[in-house]
Design an enzyme around this catalytic site. Structure first.
Site, PDB file in Angstrom:
ATOM      1  N   ILE A 124       0.860  -1.272   0.050  1.00 48.87           N
ATOM      2  CA  ILE A 124      -0.018  -0.031   0.021  1.00 48.87           C
ATOM      3  C   ILE A 124       0.982   1.226   0.052  1.00 48.87           C
ATOM      4  O   ILE A 124       0.624   2.189  -0.625  1.00 48.87           O
ATOM      5  CB  ILE A 124      -1.244   0.030   1.058  1.00 48.87           C
ATOM      6  CG1 ILE A 124      -1.737  -1.388   1.109  1.00 48.87           C
ATOM      7  CG2 ILE A 124      -1.878   1.311   1.108  1.00 48.87           C
ATOM      8  CD1 ILE A 124      -2.780  -1.514   2.334  1.00 48.87           C
ATOM      9  N   ILE A 142      12.646   2.048  11.826  1.00 52.81           N
ATOM     10  CA  ILE A 142      12.196   3.058  12.543  1.00 52.81           C
ATOM     11  C   ILE A 142      12.376   2.967  14.103  1.00 52.81           C
ATOM     12  O   ILE A 142      12.119   3.727  14.915  1.00 52.81           O
ATOM     13  CB  ILE A 142      10.600   3.399  12.120  1.00 52.81           C
ATOM     14  CG1 ILE A 142       9.721   2.284  12.400  1.00 52.81           C
ATOM     15  CG2 ILE A 142      10.455   4.053  10.601  1.00 52.81           C
ATOM     16  CD1 ILE A 142       8.363   2.425  12.604  1.00 52.81           C
ATOM     17  N   PHE A 181       3.321   3.420   7.179  1.00 57.25           N
ATOM     18  CA  PHE A 181       3.045   2.151   7.065  1.00 57.25           C
ATOM     19  C   PHE A 181       4.054   1.055   7.385  1.00 57.25           C
ATOM     20  O   PHE A 181       3.744  -0.067   7.241  1.00 57.25           O
ATOM     21  CB  PHE A 181       2.999   2.106   5.378  1.00 57.25           C
ATOM     22  CG  PHE A 181       2.149   2.873   4.406  1.00 57.25           C
ATOM     23  CD1 PHE A 181       0.975   2.595   4.322  1.00 57.25           C
ATOM     24  CD2 PHE A 181       2.454   4.080   3.813  1.00 57.25           C
ATOM     25  CE1 PHE A 181       0.117   3.142   3.481  1.00 57.25           C
ATOM     26  CE2 PHE A 181       1.897   4.799   2.982  1.00 57.25           C
ATOM     27  CZ  PHE A 181       0.272   4.363   3.000  1.00 57.25           C
ATOM     28  N   ALA A 237       5.294  -1.420   9.321  1.00 57.69           N
ATOM     29  CA  ALA A 237       4.818  -2.350  10.178  1.00 57.69           C
ATOM     30  C   ALA A 237       4.526  -3.785   9.744  1.00 57.69           C
ATOM     31  O   ALA A 237       4.319  -4.099   8.506  1.00 57.69           O
ATOM     32  CB  ALA A 237       3.208  -1.978  10.788  1.00 57.69           C
ATOM     33  N   SER A 259       2.343  -7.104   9.327  1.00 61.60           N
ATOM     34  CA  SER A 259       0.836  -7.116   8.862  1.00 61.60           C
ATOM     35  C   SER A 259       0.224  -8.493   8.522  1.00 61.60           C
ATOM     36  O   SER A 259      -0.835  -8.666   8.230  1.00 61.60           O
ATOM     37  CB  SER A 259       0.400  -6.073   7.961  1.00 61.60           C
ATOM     38  OG  SER A 259       1.189  -6.729   6.682  1.00 61.60           O
ATOM     39  N   THR A 301      -6.476  -0.616  10.397  1.00 62.47           N
ATOM     40  CA  THR A 301      -7.095  -1.925   9.760  1.00 62.47           C
ATOM     41  C   THR A 301      -8.191  -1.975  10.336  1.00 62.47           C
ATOM     42  O   THR A 301      -8.553  -1.874  11.536  1.00 62.47           O
ATOM     43  CB  THR A 301      -6.045  -2.798  10.004  1.00 62.47           C
ATOM     44  OG1 THR A 301      -6.781  -4.268   9.585  1.00 62.47           O
ATOM     45  CG2 THR A 301      -5.732  -3.100  11.618  1.00 62.47           C
ATOM     46  N   TYR A 328      -2.319  -8.793  15.584  1.00 67.78           N
ATOM     47  CA  TYR A 328      -1.967  -7.672  14.672  1.00 67.78           C
ATOM     48  C   TYR A 328      -3.095  -6.381  14.879  1.00 67.78           C
ATOM     49  O   TYR A 328      -2.510  -5.236  15.153  1.00 67.78           O
ATOM     50  CB  TYR A 328      -2.149  -8.229  13.131  1.00 67.78           C
ATOM     51  CG  TYR A 328      -2.430  -7.218  12.145  1.00 67.78           C
ATOM     52  CD1 TYR A 328      -1.270  -6.196  11.926  1.00 67.78           C
ATOM     53  CD2 TYR A 328      -3.363  -7.013  11.494  1.00 67.78           C
ATOM     54  CE1 TYR A 328      -1.376  -5.308  10.927  1.00 67.78           C
ATOM     55  CE2 TYR A 328      -3.615  -6.247  10.502  1.00 67.78           C
ATOM     56  CZ  TYR A 328      -2.513  -5.408  10.298  1.00 67.78           C
ATOM     57  OH  TYR A 328      -2.829  -4.243   9.127  1.00 67.78           O
ATOM     58  N   PHE A 383     -10.145  -1.889   5.015  1.00 64.79           N
ATOM     59  CA  PHE A 383     -10.736  -3.177   4.756  1.00 64.79           C
ATOM     60  C   PHE A 383     -10.103  -4.136   3.932  1.00 64.79           C
ATOM     61  O   PHE A 383      -8.806  -3.975   4.078  1.00 64.79           O
ATOM     62  CB  PHE A 383     -12.327  -2.892   4.608  1.00 64.79           C
ATOM     63  CG  PHE A 383     -13.120  -2.549   5.782  1.00 64.79           C
ATOM     64  CD1 PHE A 383     -12.838  -1.534   6.255  1.00 64.79           C
ATOM     65  CD2 PHE A 383     -14.103  -3.412   6.325  1.00 64.79           C
ATOM     66  CE1 PHE A 383     -13.314  -0.894   7.394  1.00 64.79           C
ATOM     67  CE2 PHE A 383     -14.638  -3.146   7.729  1.00 64.79           C
ATOM     68  CZ  PHE A 383     -14.472  -1.794   8.301  1.00 64.79           C
ATOM     69  N   GLY A 401     -10.814 -17.568  13.689  1.00 61.98           N
ATOM     70  CA  GLY A 401     -10.787 -15.965  13.935  1.00 61.98           C
ATOM     71  C   GLY A 401     -11.369 -15.108  12.696  1.00 61.98           C
ATOM     72  O   GLY A 401     -11.245 -13.911  12.906  1.00 61.98           O
TER      73      GLY A 401
END
Ligand code: UDP
Length: 330
Positions: free
Chosen positions: A12, A52, A73, A75, A77, A117, A141, A169, A284
């Site tokens: 993204i 970071i 962004f 991270a 995921s 998210t 997450y 989403f 989940g």
């Protein structure tokens, strides 16, 4: 306008950089390339490779680049991995954001747009999901992303920093050029996995459960094109530049499709047969996740352009059919 994009070599992130560059912004990218790809870095952007969590590195970037805003962004995921290795998620997602915020405060950078998210909601009480609905993540997450939002909130109050959190989403699709697209390793997302079948990389797509309480028994999700997500980040930066207050927005099309409908749309978009086999449910997985994006539409003026699922999958296919191994050269 000069924008620092952390994680700008990821899926993204890279699409957002492409849209930012098209909008005339000057873009600086930071990425540790753990999951991002050098090939996804926009040629006009200035690139710093680094992590970071490294305060000295982050400080040096802010010292060299006088940025107007940050888009974050950077991270981990993967939901499944976050359950088997939760501390990796606390370390990268939370400790990384803590270091980032310390450095932003020290350098007087006071605007941040954050990649959040739908996983912050957990099992929804109702659909479409509103930003005011309860947030009870069902995985590490989502929990770390929610905690990151709270970190922005409290740091913002103390240090006069403003944030926009964008709760995506199901991100999907690829840049219209076909130059960049989705390339995760391991891949866990439905649309790229479906497209591995016509690409000859897998025999069949597994449908995780067909006895959910939905029209065809398979899970419903809200699929949103990555370029539409990218545009929302640009609008969010603009919103903060205009002096508006911190806020949280859902980003989705507001329409749900079942797994079977997505597979059927992929058959049409590719013109190829795609074998599907019903498999056990994935732990989940909520039966239905659909966004209310009314707030983003009203407040940010966001309007997703890609609402046709077949067209969204066709854009993904343009990328995957020409890059069956992602960015890896084989
Ligand atoms: N899914 C599936 N088979 C797969 C991967 C995903 O049936 O191989 C289903 C999954 O159960 C969910 C939907 O596709 O209902 C979207 O899953 P994805 O992992 O892409 O995104 P999520 O909604 O979990 O963020």
């Amino acid at each position: 306008m000069k924008v620092l994009v952390l994680g700008g070599a990821g899926y993204i992130g890279s699409h957002t950089v492409y849209e930012l560059a098209d909008s005339g912004a000057e873009v600086v990218i930071v990425d540790n390339l753990e999951t991002g790809h050098l090939e996804a870095v926009h040629p006009a952007a200035k690139f710093y490779k680094g992590d970071i969590r490294d305060r000295g590195f982050v400080d040096s970037v802010f010292e060299q680049e006088k940025v107007d805003a940050v888009i974050h962004f950077a991270a981990n995921s993967l939901v499944g991995e976050s359950m088997t290795n939760p501390l990796k998620y606390y370390d990268n997602n939370l400790c990384g954001t803590k270091v980032l915020l310390e450095s932003m405060v020290a350098h007087g950078v006071d605007k941040i747009v954050f990649s959040s998210t739908a996983a912050t909601y957990g099992e929804p009480e109702r659909v479409p999901i509103m930003e005011t609905d309860k947030t009870e993540p069902t995985n590490t997450y989502g929990e770390t992303k929610l905690a990151m939002e709270k970190m922005f909130k409290w740091t913002g109050k103390a240090h006069n920093l403003r944030f926009v959190s964008l709760r995506y989403f199901n991100a999907c699709g690829a840049h219209k050029s076909g130059i960049i697209g989705e390339a995760h390793s391991p891949e866990t997302h439905l649309i790229p996995l479906i497209l591995q079948v016509p690409n000859g990389k897998r025999d069949a797509i597994q449908v995780f459960g067909d006895d959910y309480d939905t029209k065809d028994g398979t899970c419903i999700r809200d699929y949103i094109h990555v370029t539409d997500l990218a545009q929302a980040h640009i609008l969010a930066v603009k919103y903060l530049m205009e002096g508006n207050e911190s806020s949280i927005f859902n980003l989705g099309n507001g329409v749900g499709f079942t797994v079977n409908e997505v597979i059927e749309a992929a058959r049409k978009a590719t013109g190829l047969p795609i074998k599907a086999v019903v498999s056990p449910k994935r732990a989940g997985d909520p039966a239905r996740l659909i966004a209310s994006s009314d707030k983003a539409r009203t407040v940010l003026g966001w309007k997703p352009e890609h609402t046709d699922l077949e067209e969204i999958i066709a854009s993904a296919w343009k990328w995957h059919s020409t890059h069956p191994d992602g960015f890896e050269k084989k």
